[in-house]
Design a protein around this motif. Structure first.
Motif, PDB file in Angstrom:
ATOM      1  N   HIS A 119      13.472 -38.201  43.018  1.00  0.00           N
ATOM      2  CA  HIS A 119      13.881 -39.117  41.945  1.00  0.00           C
ATOM      3  C   HIS A 119      14.045 -38.362  40.625  1.00  0.00           C
ATOM      4  N   LEU A 169      18.328 -42.909  29.471  1.00  0.00           N
ATOM      5  CA  LEU A 169      19.093 -42.995  30.712  1.00  0.00           C
ATOM      6  C   LEU A 169      19.390 -44.461  31.033  1.00  0.00           C
ATOM      7  N   GLY A 218      17.123 -36.046  40.539  1.00  0.00           N
ATOM      8  CA  GLY A 218      18.342 -36.828  40.366  1.00  0.00           C
ATOM      9  C   GLY A 218      18.504 -37.314  38.934  1.00  0.00           C
ATOM     10  N   ASP A 219      17.387 -37.735  38.317  1.00  0.00           N
ATOM     11  CA  ASP A 219      17.424 -38.187  36.926  1.00  0.00           C
ATOM     12  C   ASP A 219      17.823 -37.048  35.993  1.00  0.00           C
ATOM     13  N   GLU A 224      21.526 -36.333  36.230  1.00  0.00           N
ATOM     14  CA  GLU A 224      22.288 -37.369  35.528  1.00  0.00           C
ATOM     15  C   GLU A 224      22.195 -37.179  34.014  1.00  0.00           C
ATOM     16  N   ALA A 233      18.890 -47.021  36.825  1.00  0.00           N
ATOM     17  CA  ALA A 233      19.080 -46.099  37.946  1.00  0.00           C
ATOM     18  C   ALA A 233      20.060 -46.661  38.969  1.00  0.00           C
ATOM     19  N   THR A 256      23.423 -43.513  43.371  1.00  0.00           N
ATOM     20  CA  THR A 256      24.033 -42.182  43.261  1.00  0.00           C
ATOM     21  C   THR A 256      23.044 -41.166  42.704  1.00  0.00           C
ATOM     22  N   ALA A 257      22.307 -41.561  41.647  1.00  0.00           N
ATOM     23  CA  ALA A 257      21.334 -40.643  41.047  1.00  0.00           C
ATOM     24  C   ALA A 257      20.282 -40.233  42.069  1.00  0.00           C
ATOM     25  N   SER A 258      19.796 -41.201  42.846  1.00  0.00           N
ATOM     26  CA  SER A 258      18.785 -40.892  43.856  1.00  0.00           C
ATOM     27  C   SER A 258      19.359 -39.985  44.942  1.00  0.00           C
TER      28      SER A 258
END
Length: 401
Positions: free
Chosen positions: A103, A78, A106-107, A110, A81, A84-86
């Motif tokens: 977290h 990835l 969101g990861d 993504e 960070a 947006t991801a969070s």
């Protein structure tokens, strides 16, 4: 002045010519045996599917090794960070779950957007161990299709049964004996990464040349990512530790020492704790953190740890509570100047630890700073609290002299 004998001079010339010819010689056509062996293994057992972990502090090389060398699948790293991801994790989570859950969710979203086929959730020692199923359900409701490799499943079958189920979930052609051997190398890599980080935290705040430790750390991470077996891992560790030990320091005889304790995710992961490590190092602090993968998973023995904290604990309080209390006690007994307790908002086990830590603080007269993080915690507020804590410790230390 002595003059070299003619025969000696001839040998020197021959040696130099030989070296030059060696440099000009084309690469050998003999295949590298190790590379050839890897190629044959990959052709037979590798599954061309992409697996992804969530972002978690400095263990990315170990995650990569696990995917490529144990599961025999492609690894999807990835990028750095972003907010947006969070936000995706926050928007699709309940307000009442902890920040690590948000977290990780969101990861995972993504990773799926980037093409991952498999998500790996190694769970956690707390309710995070149940989060894999919840995140699986939420992500499917969001419209994603994937395989969830949840380490919390199958553990009741014992380590061998668990390993077989985990490996075959993502790759039916996996070579089990090979995977078990490489799993041992993963454990070795984790232990080495933790040792490197311990040395980094204890010394990076005193480097003469600014950025020297960060540059050495980046090279160590790159070297670990390139490893394909345990021998590579051990060599990468030796090279990295040697480079770090060679960095010149201006370290006082009695620096301010701070020990970090707390919740497994937040106390270690720099995104979750807003780069707590670097903020302390920038102040010129010697940082220690007993909490890591090695001490929590590879060498963990809760009953033995509780014996060391028997003055404060009678029962197992769960997750990392025993390690939190024991580490705080050891730091206090070792004359540390201060302790920082870091946790995510709503982390029940660490909330239960706070009264015990207050007793440790009282018994040893050691200040403890309690930090609670959520998705709204700001850098500015954290900086102010850390600076005030540092100033208090510095003044207290000065008075003792």
């Amino acid at each position: 002045m002595s003059v070299a004998k003619p025969q000696t001079m001839i040998e020197q010339v021959r040696s130099k010519v030989s070296v030059e010819r060696e440099r000009l010689r084309p690469p050998s056509l003999h295949a590298d045996r190790k590379a050839a062996k890897r190629a044959r293994h990959k052709a037979k057992h590798h599954k061309y599917t992409k697996a992804a972990f969530f972002r978690y502090c400095y263990y990315d090389p170990a995650f990569k090794f696990f995917c490529e060398q144990v599961l025999d699948v492609d690894y999807l790293p990835l990028p750095e960070a972003t907010r947006t991801a969070s936000e995706v994790g926050v928007q699709n989570s309940s307000d009442y779950v902890c920040t690590p859950f948000k977290h990780i969710l969101g990861d995972f979203a993504e990773a799926l957007d980037l093409g991952a086929d498999i998500l790996i959730q190694f769970g956690g020692p707390c309710r995070l161990g149940y989060y894999g199923e919840l995140q699986d359900s939420i992500l499917r409701d969001m419209g994603y299709d994937f395989i969830m490799l949840n380490f919390a499943h199958g553990i009741e079958k014992g380590y061998i049964g668990w390993a077989k189920e985990v490996l075959k979930t993502v790759n039916p052609d996996v070579d089990i004996p090979h995977g078990v051997v490489q799993l041992k190398a993963v454990a070795k890599m984790i232990a080495h990464l933790d040792s490197l980080r311990d040395f980094y935290l204890a010394n990076a705040g005193f480097e003469r040349e600014r950025g020297a430790f960060d540059a050495a750390w980046a090279r160590a991470m790159d070297a670990m990512r390139a490893c394909t077996d345990e021998r590579d891992v051990n060599q990468a560790f030796r090279d990295a530790m040697g480079e770090m030990r060679a960095i010149p320091l201006d370290k006082p005889a009695d620096p301010i020492r701070i020990g970090i304790v707390g919740e497994m995710f937040t106390a270690i992961d720099e995104r979750s704790n807003l780069e707590l490590d670097h903020k302390l190092l920038a102040m010129g602090v010697e940082v220690h953190r007993m909490l890591n993968f090695t001490n929590r998973y590879l060498r963990y023995n809760e009953p033995n740890l509780r014996v060391g904290a028997k003055d404060y604990l009678t029962y197992d309080m769960g997750p990392t509570s025993t390690l939190t209390v024991l580490a705080a006690k050891k730091y206090a007994e070792g004359g540390f100047d201060g302790i920082i307790h870091a946790k995510s908002a709503g982390c029940t086990p660490e909330i239960d630890c706070i009264p015990v830590l207050q007793k440790v603080s009282e018994d040893f007269a050691v200040p403890i700073l309690y930090l609670t993080y959520d998705s709204q915690t700001s850098d500015t507020g954290l900086d102010t609290r850390l600076e005030a804590f540092y100033d208090m410790l510095a003044m207290k230390k000065e008075k003792r002299k």
